[in-house]
Design a protein around this motif. Sequence first.
Motif, PDB file in Angstrom:
ATOM      1  N   THR A 143      -0.276  -1.899  36.151  1.00  0.00           N
ATOM      2  CA  THR A 143      -1.408  -1.770  37.051  1.00  0.00           C
ATOM      3  C   THR A 143      -1.856  -3.111  37.573  1.00  0.00           C
ATOM      4  OG1 THR A 143      -3.707  -1.103  37.232  1.00  0.00           O
ATOM      5  CG2 THR A 143      -2.969  -1.780  35.054  1.00  0.00           C
ATOM      6  N   ALA A 172       0.975   2.414  39.241  1.00  0.00           N
ATOM      7  CA  ALA A 172       0.560   3.731  38.757  1.00  0.00           C
ATOM      8  C   ALA A 172      -0.611   4.263  39.545  1.00  0.00           C
ATOM      9  CB  ALA A 172       0.201   3.642  37.271  1.00  0.00           C
ATOM     10  N   PHE A 220      -1.920   0.753  32.427  1.00  0.00           N
ATOM     11  CA  PHE A 220      -2.508   1.480  33.549  1.00  0.00           C
ATOM     12  C   PHE A 220      -4.025   1.594  33.440  1.00  0.00           C
ATOM     13  CE2 PHE A 220       1.563   4.334  33.750  1.00  0.00           C
ATOM     14  CZ  PHE A 220       2.318   3.226  34.104  1.00  0.00           C
ATOM     15  N   THR A 258      -5.102   6.246  37.527  1.00  0.00           N
ATOM     16  CA  THR A 258      -3.739   6.744  37.379  1.00  0.00           C
ATOM     17  C   THR A 258      -3.710   8.263  37.349  1.00  0.00           C
ATOM     18  OG1 THR A 258      -2.982   4.764  36.227  1.00  0.00           O
ATOM     19  CG2 THR A 258      -1.754   6.787  35.816  1.00  0.00           C
TER      20      THR A 258
END
Length: 266
Positions: free
Chosen positions: A2, A97, A119, A124
Amino acid sequence: MTASTPDATTRFTSRVDDYVRWRPSYPAAVVALIAEQTGIRPPACVVDIGSGTGISSALFLDAGYEVFGVEPNDAMRSAAEAQFAGQTRFHSLSGTAEATSLPSASVDLVIAAQAFHWFDIPKTRTEFQRILRPPGWAALIWNSRRLDGTPFLRGYEQLLLDHGTDYAKVRHENIDEAGLQSFFGGPCQTHRLENVQRLDRAGLLGRLRSTSYAPGPDHPGYPALAAAAEQLFDATAQAGEVVLEYDVRVYLGCLSRSFPEPGPKD
């Protein structure tokens, strides 16, 4: 990975060659398990989020699935593209993500292997719900290294605790049950398989270099790490190799439920 974690998309850039050569794969039984539990079979479309150099993508390609690999790190994504050159069922995307760039309701299954701990969970979940076709199956997969059971496993864990850079902070075991439940919107299926990785002396050093939380060759702490690894190998190797043992954890569920509202603030 991320973009919300400052170095999450770049911390493996200098480690790609070692990652390709020394990171373990997953048992083919992982794919069979997911197919059995979800009914999603080839040639269905699978999205591999944080696909890296293509380790997990290869499993699903070998089984006959169409695979979209979503990876923000240019060097890792390029390694996967080189590996799957000419493979018409593999599609490489630069994305995260939280922002995959895929069309809505375009895929049958989302997987994340060895990546979910990077993430932003609420963002996400929203993105996965957007790109998935109902009922929205997602699978989170980890090779979870055993920390005990043999002198080598204990020594390897101590090696990382003694010489790692931010090992305790970023290790994937930091994802807890609450984080999983918030992602899946409730309980999920939990499955465990077994995996092993056999390494010679060069392999042990390469495996360490492939991790983002161990000092690399250009770090002042690398000579001490390498020396400790050599000592560990000499003390524990049998027939010229050491064995990393893994519990392969697979968390599987549908994302059809809405994301829970945050609780009241203190």
